[in-house]
Design a protein around this motif. Structure first.
Motif, mmCIF file in Angstrom:
data_model
loop_
_atom_site.group_PDB
_atom_site.id
_atom_site.type_symbol
_atom_site.label_atom_id
_atom_site.label_comp_id
_atom_site.label_asym_id
_atom_site.label_seq_id
_atom_site.Cartn_x
_atom_site.Cartn_y
_atom_site.Cartn_z
ATOM 1 N N VAL A 91 46.188 66.681 62.339
ATOM 2 C CA VAL A 91 46.462 67.581 63.713
ATOM 3 C C VAL A 91 45.623 68.691 63.598
ATOM 4 N N GLU A 92 45.659 69.467 62.547
ATOM 5 C CA GLU A 92 44.874 70.755 62.642
ATOM 6 C C GLU A 92 43.465 70.554 62.807
ATOM 7 N N PHE A 93 42.729 69.683 62.176
ATOM 8 C CA PHE A 93 41.380 69.250 62.406
ATOM 9 C C PHE A 93 41.108 68.741 63.846
ATOM 10 N N VAL A 94 42.014 68.150 64.647
ATOM 11 C CA VAL A 94 41.624 67.704 65.770
ATOM 12 C C VAL A 94 41.556 68.982 66.831
ATOM 13 N N PHE A 95 42.285 70.002 66.608
ATOM 14 C CA PHE A 95 42.499 71.085 67.925
ATOM 15 C C PHE A 95 41.249 72.002 67.492
ATOM 16 N N GLY A 109 40.484 56.055 77.402
ATOM 17 C CA GLY A 109 39.826 55.390 76.598
ATOM 18 C C GLY A 109 40.048 55.573 75.226
ATOM 19 N N ASP A 110 39.317 55.024 74.032
ATOM 20 C CA ASP A 110 39.571 55.361 72.522
ATOM 21 C C ASP A 110 38.136 55.987 72.142
ATOM 22 N N SER A 111 37.162 56.111 72.635
ATOM 23 C CA SER A 111 35.825 56.620 71.985
ATOM 24 C C SER A 111 35.912 57.938 71.413
ATOM 25 N N TRP A 112 36.754 58.817 71.973
ATOM 26 C CA TRP A 112 36.865 60.115 71.314
ATOM 27 C C TRP A 112 37.576 60.068 70.213
ATOM 28 N N TRP A 113 38.787 59.238 70.165
ATOM 29 C CA TRP A 113 39.699 58.966 69.041
ATOM 30 C C TRP A 113 38.895 58.469 67.898
ATOM 31 N N LYS A 114 37.882 57.595 68.196
ATOM 32 C CA LYS A 114 37.176 57.019 67.175
ATOM 33 C C LYS A 114 36.063 58.090 66.359
ATOM 34 N N GLU A 115 35.786 58.961 67.307
ATOM 35 C CA GLU A 115 34.845 59.832 66.725
ATOM 36 C C GLU A 115 35.517 60.992 65.740
ATOM 37 N N VAL A 116 36.619 61.519 66.326
ATOM 38 C CA VAL A 116 37.367 62.311 65.579
ATOM 39 C C VAL A 116 37.917 61.672 64.104
ATOM 40 N N ILE A 117 38.451 60.521 64.360
ATOM 41 C CA ILE A 117 39.143 59.708 63.101
ATOM 42 C C ILE A 117 37.974 59.547 62.188
ATOM 43 N N ALA A 118 36.708 59.129 62.698
ATOM 44 C CA ALA A 118 35.536 58.998 61.626
ATOM 45 C C ALA A 118 35.401 60.199 61.195
ATOM 46 N N ASP A 119 35.193 61.160 61.808
ATOM 47 C CA ASP A 119 34.671 62.635 61.018
ATOM 48 C C ASP A 119 35.966 63.104 60.001
ATOM 49 N N PHE A 120 37.217 62.875 60.327
ATOM 50 C CA PHE A 120 38.158 63.214 59.372
ATOM 51 C C PHE A 120 37.931 62.320 58.241
ATOM 52 N N GLN A 121 37.676 61.080 58.365
ATOM 53 C CA GLN A 121 37.624 60.309 57.140
ATOM 54 C C GLN A 121 36.557 60.594 56.438
ATOM 55 N N ALA A 122 35.525 61.056 57.087
ATOM 56 C CA ALA A 122 34.260 61.378 56.326
ATOM 57 C C ALA A 122 34.563 62.439 55.255
ATOM 58 N N GLU A 123 35.472 63.560 55.965
ATOM 59 C CA GLU A 123 35.751 64.779 55.051
ATOM 60 C C GLU A 123 36.893 64.401 53.919
ATOM 61 N N HIS A 124 37.677 63.127 53.911
ATOM 62 C CA HIS A 124 38.612 62.956 53.310
ATOM 63 C C HIS A 124 38.324 61.460 52.814
ATOM 64 N N PRO A 125 37.425 61.073 51.907
ATOM 65 C CA PRO A 125 37.318 59.691 51.656
ATOM 66 C C PRO A 125 38.297 59.045 50.869
ATOM 67 N N ASP A 126 38.968 60.047 49.990
ATOM 68 C CA ASP A 126 40.160 59.021 49.412
ATOM 69 C C ASP A 126 41.406 58.584 50.408
ATOM 70 N N LEU A 127 41.265 58.927 51.432
ATOM 71 C CA LEU A 127 42.510 58.609 52.537
ATOM 72 C C LEU A 127 42.204 56.912 53.102
ATOM 73 N N GLY A 173 43.686 67.578 44.202
ATOM 74 C CA GLY A 173 43.835 68.465 45.398
ATOM 75 C C GLY A 173 43.482 67.747 46.725
ATOM 76 N N GLU A 174 42.643 66.599 46.582
ATOM 77 C CA GLU A 174 42.287 66.052 47.730
ATOM 78 C C GLU A 174 43.274 65.156 48.311
ATOM 79 N N LEU A 175 43.175 64.949 49.672
ATOM 80 C CA LEU A 175 44.184 64.081 50.483
ATOM 81 C C LEU A 175 44.011 62.622 49.966
ATOM 82 N N SER A 176 45.131 61.794 49.840
ATOM 83 C CA SER A 176 44.731 60.275 49.526
ATOM 84 C C SER A 176 45.937 59.561 49.967
#
Length: 456
Positions: free
Chosen positions: A359-363, A71-89, A55-58
């Protein structure tokens, strides 16, 4: 007897080694079989679309985002956080200042990334919708909730743009074009901060006479800076959201209407009085912004990204001042036309479930606060108090307060961005007017023809 035992021992050893070899071969074959299953294209696509078996995202998640003034620092933060929640992605980022051009061939070939942030030169939400490249999000967005249970659809500062009633993107960034000036310089020299078009002209004349400079600069290589930054607010102030929608959608007769002509007469007046930078036509947006910072000019129409984009070039003592572009008549409030930067999912996304989850994670309001800290701009969510955060620049809190004061500012929403097929020829005609090669009447005729071509 001893010899027999030795032979039996040797035979047993051989049998054991053969057994191990057979088991090993069997294991290798099973492993090879499993490897073939995971690399089979159909199986990979199934995993991408439905997630892993638990059931995990992959699978792969491709995200495209333009890197410009924010810039891109905000994107890096958000993507890193999302990656941490979904390590199989396996998250693949496609980013940079030229990413829209670099990824164009993939969009044309119906092999797009899963998620796209639509911003920067070479991008057009309207064009992408017209080309069938974006997923219809109308029903899905209704069920998204923020961290406190608020419905996302009810929590936007400005609602998503619609195309025949349908939603194809969610507005991530609430930006607005306005006119910038150096507060410290204006206070030191006693220059007037404009409140309407008449005082705008008087202020520019005063500065031109005293400083010997052309007061107003914009990017001649990107005429949409003036179109979105000056004309859209002017159209809103003069004719309301109906006129704004009509010119953006290329409605018949809109560009040759009396109210549009009156507005374009103001632009013609600016040109005749020598308010535009004489080298306007050759300037890109960073060159025009640099000229502004050096006081080669006094006013520039740009969005909230300006201070962040030029952070390394700001002279000592420079103090950013922001007002909505003063194109309205005397006695009328400033006009603001939000310029939203949306997040969308590709119609041909290979991992739509992961795309929706991202997308849901970001908002969230936490990421909205973080966005202002990283970028000096505003994320398009209500309920975010910037005034208590000392990491948010003063110009942003001041501008935010002004924009939300109905006595000072009236907000006009556009239905959706103008299509590049219309914006490009209108921009070309606009440059001719600003360079003095076309009258206001000739501009409106050229823009009307462009609208007619667009409608066909």
């Amino acid at each position: 007897m001893s010899s027999l035992l030795k032979h039996r021992g040797l035979l047993l050893l051989v049998i054991m080694l053969m057994t191990v070899f057979i088991v090993a071969c069997s294991s290798n074959e099973d492993a090879a079989s499993d490897s073939e299953k995971t690399t089979d294209p159909e199986t990979t696509e199934e995993l991408n679309e439905e997630g892993s078996s638990d059931g995990e995202l992959s699978g792969d998640l491709e995200i495209q985002y333009f890197v410009g003034g924010y810039g891109d620092s905000w994107w890096k933060e958000v993507i890193a956080d999302f990656q941490a929640e979904h390590p199989d992605l396996n998250i693949i980022e496609h980013a940079g200042p030229n990413i829209n051009d670099e990824m164009r061939s993939r969009w044309v070939a119906n092999d797009p990334p899963d998620v796209v942030y639509i911003d920067g030169a070479g991008s057009s939400e309207t064009q992408m919708v017209e080309d069938g490249q974006l997923m219809n999000l109308t029903e899905w967005v209704q069920d998204i909730e923020l961290e406190n249970g608020d419905k996302l659809i009810d929590s936007f500062i400005v609602q998503p743009g619609t195309f025949d009633g349908d939603i194809y993107s969610l507005p991530l960034v609430f930006d607005t074009w306005g006119t910038w000036y150096d507060k410290a310089w204006f206070e030191e020299e006693g220059y007037t901060v404009p409140t309407d078009f008449d005082s705008f002209m008087e202020s520019m004349k005063e500065i031109k006479d005293k400083e010997g400079i052309d007061p107003f600069v914009t990017s001649g290589q990107h005429p949409y800076y003036f179109l979105r930054g000056m004309l859209f607010p002017a159209f809103g102030a003069a004719g309301g959201e109906e006129l704004l929608a009509d010119v953006i959608q290329g409605k018949e007769g809109a560009w040759t209407s009396d109210v549009v002509l009156e507005t374009m007469k103001k632009v013609e007046e600016m040109q005749k009085e020598g308010m535009f930078d004489s080298g306007l036509g050759a300037l890109n947006h960073t060159q025009s912004q640099m000229n502004f910072l050096l006081h080669d000019n006094a006013f520039i129409p740009v969005g909230f990204w300006l201070p962040n984009e030029m952070a390394n070039d700001i002279p000592d003592g420079f103090d950013f001042g922001f007002i909505p572009s003063p194109m309205q008549d005397a006695g009328e409030p400033f006009a603001i036309v939000p310029d939203l930067r949306p997040l969308a999912i590709a119609e041909e996304a290979k991992n739509p479930e992961a795309a929706k989850a991202f997308v849901e994670f970001v908002f969230t309001r936490d990421y909205a606060m973080s966005f202002s800290e990283h970028t000096g701009a505003i994320m398009n969510l209500t309920g975010v108090d910037l005034t208590e955060n000392d990491q948010v620049p003063a110009y942003l809190t001041e501008a935010n307060a002004m924009i939300n004061d109905p006595d000072q500012v009236k907000i006009y929403e556009k239905p959706h961005p103008m299509s590049a097929d219309l914006e490009t020829p209108v921009g070309d005609a606009l440059m001719s007017l600003m360079l003095g090669n076309m009258t206001a009447e000739e501009f409106t005729e050229a823009a009307e023809k462009a609208a007619a071509d667009y409608r066909e």
